[in-house]
Design an enzyme around this catalytic site. Sequence first.
Site, PDB file in Angstrom:
ATOM      1  N   ASP A  54       1.135  -0.964  -0.061  1.00  0.00           N
ATOM      2  CA  ASP A  54      -0.069  -0.428   0.109  1.00  0.00           C
ATOM      3  C   ASP A  54       0.724   1.334   0.007  1.00  0.00           C
ATOM      4  OD1 ASP A  54       0.589   0.756   2.650  1.00  0.00           O
ATOM      5  OD2 ASP A  54      -0.901   0.369   3.587  1.00  0.00           O
ATOM      6  N   SER A  55       2.015   1.069   0.227  1.00  0.00           N
ATOM      7  CA  SER A  55       3.237   2.090  -0.174  1.00  0.00           C
ATOM      8  C   SER A  55       3.480   2.718  -1.670  1.00  0.00           C
ATOM      9  CB  SER A  55       4.563   1.632  -0.101  1.00  0.00           C
ATOM     10  OG  SER A  55       4.730   0.407  -0.705  1.00  0.00           O
ATOM     11  N   ASP A  93      -1.102  -5.923  -0.680  1.00  0.00           N
ATOM     12  CA  ASP A  93      -1.333  -5.420   0.892  1.00  0.00           C
ATOM     13  C   ASP A  93      -2.688  -5.060   0.923  1.00  0.00           C
ATOM     14  OD1 ASP A  93       0.131  -4.840   3.081  1.00  0.00           O
ATOM     15  OD2 ASP A  93       1.164  -3.161   1.909  1.00  0.00           O
ATOM     16  N   LYS A 123      -0.644  -9.419   3.094  1.00  0.00           N
ATOM     17  CA  LYS A 123       0.332  -9.211   4.096  1.00  0.00           C
ATOM     18  C   LYS A 123      -0.681  -7.840   4.450  1.00  0.00           C
ATOM     19  CE  LYS A 123       3.183  -5.939   4.051  1.00  0.00           C
ATOM     20  NZ  LYS A 123       2.995  -4.399   4.238  1.00  0.00           N
ATOM     21  N   GLU A 125      -1.497  -5.247   8.529  1.00  0.00           N
ATOM     22  CA  GLU A 125      -0.538  -4.646   9.710  1.00  0.00           C
ATOM     23  C   GLU A 125      -0.561  -5.500  11.105  1.00  0.00           C
ATOM     24  OE1 GLU A 125       0.823  -0.645   9.180  1.00  0.00           O
ATOM     25  OE2 GLU A 125       1.211  -1.139   6.558  1.00  0.00           O
ATOM     26  N   GLU A 192       9.511  -4.225  10.417  1.00  0.00           N
ATOM     27  CA  GLU A 192       9.891  -2.972   9.912  1.00  0.00           C
ATOM     28  C   GLU A 192      10.763  -2.083  10.722  1.00  0.00           C
ATOM     29  OE1 GLU A 192       7.409  -1.311   7.232  1.00  0.00           O
ATOM     30  OE2 GLU A 192       8.577   0.692   7.178  1.00  0.00           O
TER      31      GLU A 192
END
Length: 293
Positions: A54-55, A93, A123, A125, A192
């Site tokens: 999602d960057s 993501d 993925k 978070e 991270e």
Amino acid sequence: MSTSAPSQTRKKITTRTFRQKAAKGDRLTMLTAYDYATALAVDRAGIDSILVGDSLGMVMLGYENTLPVTMEDMLHHCKAVARGAKYALLIGDMPFMSYQASVEEAVRNAGRFLKEAGMDAVKLEGGRDRAEAVRAIVGSGIPVQGHLGLTPQSVHQLGGFRAQAKEAAAAIRLLEDARILEEAGCFSLVLESIPARLGQLVSEQLDIPTIGIGAGPDCDGQVLVTHDILGLFDRFTPKFVKRYADLHAEMDRAISSYREEVESGVFPAQEHTVEMPDDDWEALKQWLNGNSD
Ligand code: KIV
């Protein structure tokens, strides 16, 4: 400069072969991609896994952070990547608020990455607070990669993009979260921006492979944002990034050359133009003469 080509007998990487490679002690490689052309390049270079992160909200869409990214944004870019990559393990993501509100929504949205966008895994978070969602998604047959440490979707809670778990209490909590995510069924874990010695400890404590981004050299693999390593993101460069190219400078050079050549009449040249046979040209001129007042 030498480059090593991936072996000719490549097979599609699955979550199983991904884990097997780490179990053998081989380091895993992962990069982001958000479009067809980049996916093709990353895949051809033999990278084990492509993360459609999602960057993309920041490096492709120009947002300040990843929070505005939607499921539709993610699926659109995942589909392009899936068309470009044949071998890499493809991980989509899950964007902010696509898995936090309810477990049902988390499962439904995770399913869309595989069903509609050609991803192999998702993925998400977060630690203990996401364990129930991870369990339910994995229970639906969808592999999940966890993500701990600097979790960009919590940027406001963390007070900025800053290194995490430098104090003992926070490090203990992260280690507990890592164990919880492994127990909930994650096949791998991104770490991270945490101290290198904590990255090593977590990697030793878990059976599943850890993928570090600013988590030191002792994780089972490494991931970076491709725009960062290619010099395509100009706003800031995190300490943990190594730049392997300056493609912005190369783009500036190419685009300026184009402008100069158009303005001076150098482009297009003979080889860029389409010819018309003389007979047809004469016929056109005759027609024009007969039809002009
Ligand atoms: O969105 C992303 O690109 C990521 C990586 C930085 C791990 O989450």
